[in-house]
Write an enzyme that holds these catalytic residues in place. Structure first.
Site, PDB file in Angstrom:
ATOM      1  N   ARG A  60      -5.163  -4.885  -1.683  1.00 12.55           N
ATOM      2  CA  ARG A  60      -3.960  -4.271  -1.640  1.00 12.55           C
ATOM      3  C   ARG A  60      -3.904  -2.868  -1.932  1.00 12.55           C
ATOM      4  O   ARG A  60      -3.412  -1.855  -1.271  1.00 12.55           O
ATOM      5  CB  ARG A  60      -2.986  -5.069  -2.479  1.00 12.55           C
ATOM      6  N   THR A  61      -4.615  -2.680  -3.134  1.00 12.07           N
ATOM      7  CA  THR A  61      -4.499  -1.100  -3.713  1.00 12.07           C
ATOM      8  C   THR A  61      -5.348  -0.483  -2.810  1.00 12.07           C
ATOM      9  O   THR A  61      -4.584   0.714  -2.604  1.00 12.07           O
ATOM     10  CB  THR A  61      -5.221  -1.129  -5.149  1.00 12.07           C
ATOM     11  N   LYS A  89     -29.019   3.654  -7.171  1.00  9.56           N
ATOM     12  CA  LYS A  89     -30.071   4.469  -7.410  1.00  9.56           C
ATOM     13  C   LYS A  89     -30.151   4.912  -8.753  1.00  9.56           C
ATOM     14  O   LYS A  89     -30.897   5.359  -9.431  1.00  9.56           O
ATOM     15  CB  LYS A  89     -30.404   5.461  -6.638  1.00  9.56           C
ATOM     16  N   ARG A 110     -11.243   2.897  -8.679  1.00  9.35           N
ATOM     17  CA  ARG A 110     -11.191   1.651  -9.290  1.00  9.35           C
ATOM     18  C   ARG A 110     -12.518   1.262 -10.009  1.00  9.35           C
ATOM     19  O   ARG A 110     -13.461   1.341  -8.999  1.00  9.35           O
ATOM     20  CB  ARG A 110     -10.622   0.610  -8.281  1.00  9.35           C
ATOM     21  N   HIS A 138      -3.324  -0.259 -14.969  1.00  7.19           N
ATOM     22  CA  HIS A 138      -3.126  -0.351 -13.417  1.00  7.19           C
ATOM     23  C   HIS A 138      -1.821   0.383 -13.153  1.00  7.19           C
ATOM     24  O   HIS A 138      -1.125  -0.318 -12.676  1.00  7.19           O
ATOM     25  CB  HIS A 138      -3.192  -1.697 -12.800  1.00  7.19           C
TER      26      HIS A 138
HETATM   27  N1   CP Z   1      -2.591  -6.052  -7.137  1.00  7.68           N
HETATM   28  C1   CP Z   1      -3.680  -5.416  -6.888  1.00  7.68           C
HETATM   29  O1   CP Z   1      -4.527  -4.822  -7.474  1.00  7.68           O
HETATM   30  O2   CP Z   1      -4.485  -6.168  -5.788  1.00  7.68           O
HETATM   31  P1   CP Z   1      -5.784  -5.732  -5.107  1.00  7.68           P
HETATM   32  O3   CP Z   1      -6.815  -6.057  -6.190  1.00  7.68           O
HETATM   33  O4   CP Z   1      -5.835  -6.587  -4.101  1.00  7.68           O
HETATM   34  O5   CP Z   1      -5.991  -4.231  -4.875  1.00  7.68           O
END
Ligand code: CP
Length: 315
Positions: A60-61, A89, A110, A138
């Protein structure tokens, strides 16, 4: 499309690492801009590039950022796994951030390590958006959670919100708790196995902020009073060993039959992915809102890019 009145000039050029980096007013600017941008397609990001650096899995993100950039006519670079990059590397996060500062106008990161996004933001020359750092924060998920809560409840204050599941390792609940504590009158109910309680430092912050909260072992204790039920997955990948996971797997499973005495305005949210903590029969109840919640990720992330990149501001 937003006009000048809804822009928050203070957000231009800023990073978003923790939801606490934004004031309530700034959060509300993002949510208002997201409402304006719901169906918007344009070319405001033409000639600008956004780097998506995903060292951890995402559906999603990552894809809602991709969609947001496409809706605004921008281009993308980056990677969706460190596999196949020079990280293999031995390239450091610092060096990688220097490179993508040169290639892009903003970096979405991320990373599995707590604190990595702050480290990146401190060393980047472009805005850094934290798309999840370890078990820490998050914040863009929180913005879309708030968008869903405001959209379904009509407000972000004076709510009873039950947060359920992996509260120890769950970065989404850490960020959402921080955000809800900025609004008066919210009551937070934490439901988890004893080994997955909210971190003590987070509870201390709530105490200092005067937020009413309580901890519970079972879902039934909170169902009748909740306005929002925020369910999360037990995160096997963050547990130090399989034994800890085996002790708590399947600890909570919400089924349609458990929803007989809830408020009619209850909405069930989940950051997704779900595993087995919400039974499929819940999807067909009027309380389920997790798929609509996730869909809100596109306008919210469009709004964030819009504001951090100063789209629409006069030079
Ligand atoms: N909610 C969320 O972070 O989903 P993803 O891990 O799929 O990005």
């Amino acid at each position: 499309m937003p006009d000048q009145a809804v822009l928050a000039p203070g957000l231009r050029g800023r990073s978003l690492v923790s939801i606490r980096d934004f004031s309530r007013l700034e959060i509300e600017e993002v949510l208002a801009t997201a409402s304006h941008l719901e169906g918007h397609r344009g070319d405001e990001l033409a000639g600008r590039q956004i780097a998506l650096l995903f060292y951890e899995n995402s559906t999603r993100t990552r894809n809602s950022f991709v969609t947001a950039v496409h809706h605004l006519g921008g281009s993308l670079c980056g990677f969706d796994s460190a596999e196949g990059t020079s990280v293999q590397k031995g390239e450091t996060l610092y060096d990688t951030i220097q490179m993508f500062s040169a290639y892009s106008d903003a970096i979405v990161l991320r990373h599995p390590r707590d604190g990595s996004a702050r480290w990146a933001a401190d060393s980047a020359s472009v805005p850094v958006i934290n798309a999840g750092d370890g078990k820490n924060q998050h914040p863009t998920q929180t913005l879309l959670d708030l968008y869903a809560i405001r959209g379904t409840q009509g407000r972000l204050d004076n709510l009873t919100v039950a947060l359920v599941g992996d509260l120890k390792y769950g970065r989404t609940v850490h960020s959402l708790s921080d955000a809800l504590s900025m609004y008066p009158g919210n009551k937070l109910r934490y439901v988890s196995p004893p080994s997955l309680r909210m971190p003590s430092e987070q509870l201390s912050s709530l105490r200092q902020a005067g937020v009413e909260w309580s901890e519970h072992d079972c879902l039934e204790a909170v169902l009748d009073e909740a306005d929002v039920l925020y369910v999360t997955r037990i995160q096997r990948e963050r547990m130090p060993d399989e034994t800890e996971y085996e002790k708590v797997r399947g600890a909570f499973r919400l089924t349609a039959g458990m929803l007989r005495k809830v408020r009619s305005s209850l909405r069930i949210l989940h950051p997704l992915p779900r595993v087995d903590e919400i039974a499929p029969d819940v999807d067909h109840t009027p309380y389920a809102f997790y798929f609509q919640q996730a869909a809100g990720g596109v306008p919210v992330r469009k709004a964030l890019l819009w504001l951090l990149l100063g789209i629409g501001e006069r030079a």
